[in-house]
Design an enzyme around this catalytic site. Structure first.
Site, PDB file in Angstrom:
ATOM      1  CG  ASN A  19     -37.156 -41.567  25.313  1.00 56.85           C
ATOM      2  OD1 ASN A  19     -36.636 -40.570  24.816  1.00 56.85           O
ATOM      3  ND2 ASN A  19     -37.052 -41.861  26.589  1.00 56.85           N
ATOM      4  CD  GLU A  59     -31.915 -34.049  31.725  1.00 53.96           C
ATOM      5  OE1 GLU A  59     -31.989 -35.147  32.323  1.00 53.96           O
ATOM      6  OE2 GLU A  59     -32.155 -32.977  32.288  1.00 53.96           O
ATOM      7  CB  CYS A  72     -34.316 -41.558  30.708  1.00 53.16           C
ATOM      8  SG  CYS A  72     -35.364 -40.139  31.022  1.00 53.16           S
ATOM      9  CD  GLU A 123     -33.631 -31.243  29.149  1.00 57.13           C
ATOM     10  OE1 GLU A 123     -34.277 -32.304  29.186  1.00 57.13           O
ATOM     11  OE2 GLU A 123     -33.210 -30.735  28.106  1.00 57.13           O
TER      12      GLU A 123
HETATM   13  P1  NAD Z   1     -28.058 -42.486  22.058  1.00 53.87           P
HETATM   14  O1  NAD Z   1     -27.072 -42.060  23.091  1.00 53.87           O
HETATM   15  O2  NAD Z   1     -27.745 -43.635  21.201  1.00 53.87           O
HETATM   16  O3  NAD Z   1     -28.334 -41.253  21.052  1.00 53.87           O
HETATM   17  C1  NAD Z   1     -28.799 -40.002  21.512  1.00 53.87           C
HETATM   18  C2  NAD Z   1     -28.530 -38.955  20.446  1.00 53.87           C
HETATM   19  O4  NAD Z   1     -27.130 -38.708  20.375  1.00 53.87           O
HETATM   20  C3  NAD Z   1     -28.969 -39.356  19.037  1.00 53.87           C
HETATM   21  O5  NAD Z   1     -29.550 -38.227  18.400  1.00 53.87           O
HETATM   22  C4  NAD Z   1     -27.655 -39.724  18.365  1.00 53.87           C
HETATM   23  O6  NAD Z   1     -27.660 -39.558  16.974  1.00 53.87           O
HETATM   24  C5  NAD Z   1     -26.698 -38.743  19.019  1.00 53.87           C
HETATM   25  N1  NAD Z   1     -25.287 -39.129  19.032  1.00 53.87           N
HETATM   26  C6  NAD Z   1     -24.754 -40.372  19.051  1.00 53.87           C
HETATM   27  N2  NAD Z   1     -23.407 -40.301  19.088  1.00 53.87           N
HETATM   28  C7  NAD Z   1     -23.074 -38.981  19.097  1.00 53.87           C
HETATM   29  C8  NAD Z   1     -21.838 -38.264  19.151  1.00 53.87           C
HETATM   30  N3  NAD Z   1     -20.666 -38.898  19.211  1.00 53.87           N
HETATM   31  N4  NAD Z   1     -21.880 -36.930  19.156  1.00 53.87           N
HETATM   32  C9  NAD Z   1     -23.051 -36.264  19.129  1.00 53.87           C
HETATM   33  N5  NAD Z   1     -24.256 -36.891  19.078  1.00 53.87           N
HETATM   34  C10 NAD Z   1     -24.265 -38.229  19.067  1.00 53.87           C
HETATM   35  O7  NAD Z   1     -29.428 -42.664  22.839  1.00 53.87           O
HETATM   36  P2  NAD Z   1     -30.811 -43.255  22.302  1.00 53.87           P
HETATM   37  O8  NAD Z   1     -30.632 -44.717  22.095  1.00 53.87           O
HETATM   38  O9  NAD Z   1     -31.313 -42.406  21.192  1.00 53.87           O
HETATM   39  O10 NAD Z   1     -31.765 -43.001  23.547  1.00 53.87           O
HETATM   40  C11 NAD Z   1     -31.831 -43.848  24.657  1.00 53.87           C
HETATM   41  C12 NAD Z   1     -30.981 -43.332  25.793  1.00 53.87           C
HETATM   42  O11 NAD Z   1     -31.350 -41.992  26.110  1.00 53.87           O
HETATM   43  C13 NAD Z   1     -31.172 -44.120  27.072  1.00 53.87           C
HETATM   44  O12 NAD Z   1     -29.926 -44.313  27.700  1.00 53.87           O
HETATM   45  C14 NAD Z   1     -32.041 -43.206  27.911  1.00 53.87           C
HETATM   46  O13 NAD Z   1     -31.938 -43.420  29.293  1.00 53.87           O
HETATM   47  C15 NAD Z   1     -31.551 -41.875  27.509  1.00 53.87           C
HETATM   48  N6  NAD Z   1     -32.563 -40.849  27.792  1.00 53.87           N
HETATM   49  C16 NAD Z   1     -32.343 -39.960  28.819  1.00 53.87           C
HETATM   50  C17 NAD Z   1     -33.299 -39.007  29.139  1.00 53.87           C
HETATM   51  C18 NAD Z   1     -33.098 -38.027  30.267  1.00 53.87           C
HETATM   52  O14 NAD Z   1     -33.777 -37.019  30.279  1.00 53.87           O
HETATM   53  N7  NAD Z   1     -32.206 -38.271  31.206  1.00 53.87           N
HETATM   54  C19 NAD Z   1     -34.484 -38.946  28.392  1.00 53.87           C
HETATM   55  C20 NAD Z   1     -34.673 -39.860  27.349  1.00 53.87           C
HETATM   56  C21 NAD Z   1     -33.701 -40.795  27.066  1.00 53.87           C
END
Ligand code: NAD
Length: 485
Positions: A154, A251, A285, A459
């Site tokens: 995002n 996060e 998020c 962060e």
């Molecule tokens: P996601 O969990 O599908 O993927 C996040 C990242 O993790 C990607 O780069 C993905 O390739 C990687 N990944 C996936 N499986 C992995 C594994 N087993 N080991 C290591 N890396 C792995 O999330 P998304 O769909 O890209 O993003 C949306 C989510 O992120 C939502 O839940 C949102 O709330 C969260 N988010 C949180 C914050 C925060 O600061 N708290 C900010 C932005 C988004």
């Protein structure tokens, strides 16, 4: 295409672009049209190895530099990012589909803020001195070593900087893996950092799916993992990092409450609900997606909300007038449509929106459900799209219990004119980041992060320094040392 979205190569390793076409192809799709705008390759084991080796080789000399020297590089990179804001914002819009109206003021700019802030802080990192009679202890604040950053889709530029800037300021090297959905922007961050004078190897960007991230999390050369992603991914990454007791920052996702009392300024509360549900098409998020509105003002609130949503300009994200863009991907759009159907099935009242737009790209209408109850799926699960759930309440204690009745704890907000109630309510929130009469502000000077399942660590701000350094304690004896024999 007026703007070249195909990067020079898929990866940025050891100070230069690097390609390995044997890696799996990742197509980059412009969410506003569905067109393929670039192709990159996932990192092969050889690329991962090159990233690890160069980062390890460069880190010790970087940590040995003074904080002033390290900070100068980051601050120069911040200036360069601001100078290139237009191009970086256009790229961010291609990568994510977010409107240029947003990207031009939020993404490269907040990335630059992080580089400037941590660049400024680098020179003042210190340990402490503890006098013990004539003996004394001093602590050294040392870099962790090699940090891995893994991003969500995002905010690809911002996440790359929010992780990279504090890591580098503290003397670490970083390997950053962007989300496979938005692989373009982090490469520009790497390019700028190295143009600003960062020695080769200290900020490498490699592409790939979760498997590439997972292979780095278990690599013994890695000292820390900072993930921005969903709770299910966070659980896996945290568990894998625990095997070798690595430091982590997590996060993760949220389902944050926003409580609107009947003494609130209605227009401000509606603004907060719009910002906390529809900015970035709801793909934030910390969004306040459970909006608890006091029964006395509920209909007035819904009327004003529906009226103001008519003013959303939905369209070409590159048009500076557009204020609401597409979802990041067809997959995410389908997930959100599934939740909208669930909301209707489970009896929530659709106030506005609820459908896909009849045009190219992955556009959804801003959607509001009223009469939502706590047990409904749309009130329990993170949707990550433009879907607001409005719930009623009458009593403060009751609404607090309901607001906290979730596994998540990322953010929470309250709208009221009553000063003591505002502070009492935020003190009661089980959430890491709270807002009074506002929503979703995230200045670099303030800690950002979640409690409960929403995360570990913080962060931004000085708090991030704790998560990218470790203390070494040194006891110094001034006199003779006695021993029992
Ligand atoms: P996601 O969990 O599908 O993927 C996040 C990242 O993790 C990607 O780069 C993905 O390739 C990687 N990944 C996936 N499986 C992995 C594994 N087993 N080991 C290591 N890396 C792995 O999330 P998304 O769909 O890209 O993003 C949306 C989510 O992120 C939502 O839940 C949102 O709330 C969260 N988010 C949180 C914050 C925060 O600061 N708290 C900010 C932005 C988004």
């Amino acid at each position: 295409m007026p703007y070249d979205t195909q990067p020079t190569a898929s990866h940025f390793v050891n100070g230069a672009y690097l390609e390995d076409t044997t890696g799996e192809v990742i197509e980059v799709i412009y969410p506003a049209t569905g067109a393929v705008i670039a192709k990159v390759h996932a990192a092969t084991p050889a690329v991962i190895e090159a990233a690890m080796t160069s980062a390890k080789a460069a880190q010790a000399a970087w940590a040995a530099m003074t904080g002033t020297e390290r900070g100068r590089v980051l601050r120069k990179a911040a200036d360069m990012m601001r100078d290139r804001n237009h191009d970086l914002s256009v790229l961010e819009t291609y990568d994510t589909g977010k409107p240029y109206q947003e990207t031009s003021v939020v993404d490269a700019t907040s990335g630059a803020d992080a580089l400037e802030y941590f660049g400024g802080l680098a020179a003042s990192l210190t340990g402490e001195h503890i006098q013990l009679g004539e003996d004394w202890v001093y602590t050294r604040r040392e870099a962790l070593g090699l940090c891995v950053g893994i991003g969500a889709w995002n905010y690809p530029t911002q996440i790359a900087c929010w992780k990279g800037a504090p890591a580098l300021a503290c003397g670490n090297a970083m390997i950053f893996k962007p989300s496979e959905t938005t692989p373009l922007c982090a490469l520009k961050v790497a390019e700028i950092l190295h143009e600003a004078g960062l020695p080769a190897g200290l900020y490498n960007v490699i592409q790939g799916m979760g498997t590439v991230g997972a292979s780095m999390v278990t690599d013994p050369r890695v000292d820390k993992v900072s993930l921005t992603g969903s709770v299910p991914t966070g659980r896996k990454v945290y568990a894998a990092a625990a095997e070798s007791v690595k430091h982590v920052t997590m996060e993760l996702g949220g389902k944050s409450p926003m409580i609107v009392f009947d003494d609130a300024d209605l227009e401000n509360a509606v603004s907060g609900a719009i910002l906390g549900n529809f900015y970035s098409s709801g793909q934030v998020c910390s969004n306040g997606t459970r909006v608890f509105v006091h029964k006395n003002i509920k209909e007035a609130f819904l009327d004003r909300l529906a009226a103001r949503l008519q003013d959303a300009v939905i369209g070409d994200p590159m048009d500076p007038d557009t204020s609401f863009g597409p979802m990041v991907s067809e997959r995410q759009m389908d997930i959100v449509l599934g939740y909208i159907a669930k909301g209707q099935e489970e009896g929530a009242r659709l106030v506005t929106g609820g459908a896909r737009l009849d045009r190219d790209g992955f556009y959804l209408q801003p959607t509001v459900f009223a009469d939502v109850t706590d047990d409904m799926t749309i009130a329990r699960e993170e949707i990550f799209g433009p879907v607001m759930a409005v719930l009623d309440f009458e009593d403060e204690a009751d609404v607090m219990a309901r607001a906290n009745d979730t596994e998540f704890g990322l953010a929470a907000g309250v709208f009221t004119r009553d000063l003591s109630r505002a502070h009492r309510v935020v003190a009661g929130f089980e959430a890491g980041t709270c807002f009074i009469n506002s929503y979703n502000d995230a200045p670099v000077e303030a800690p950002f992060g979640g409690s409960k399942m929403s995360g570990v660590g913080r962060e931004n701000s000085k708090a991030a320094i704790q998560h990218y350094t470790q203390l070494k304690t040194v006891f110094v004896r001034m006199g003779d040392l006695e021993a029992p024999f």
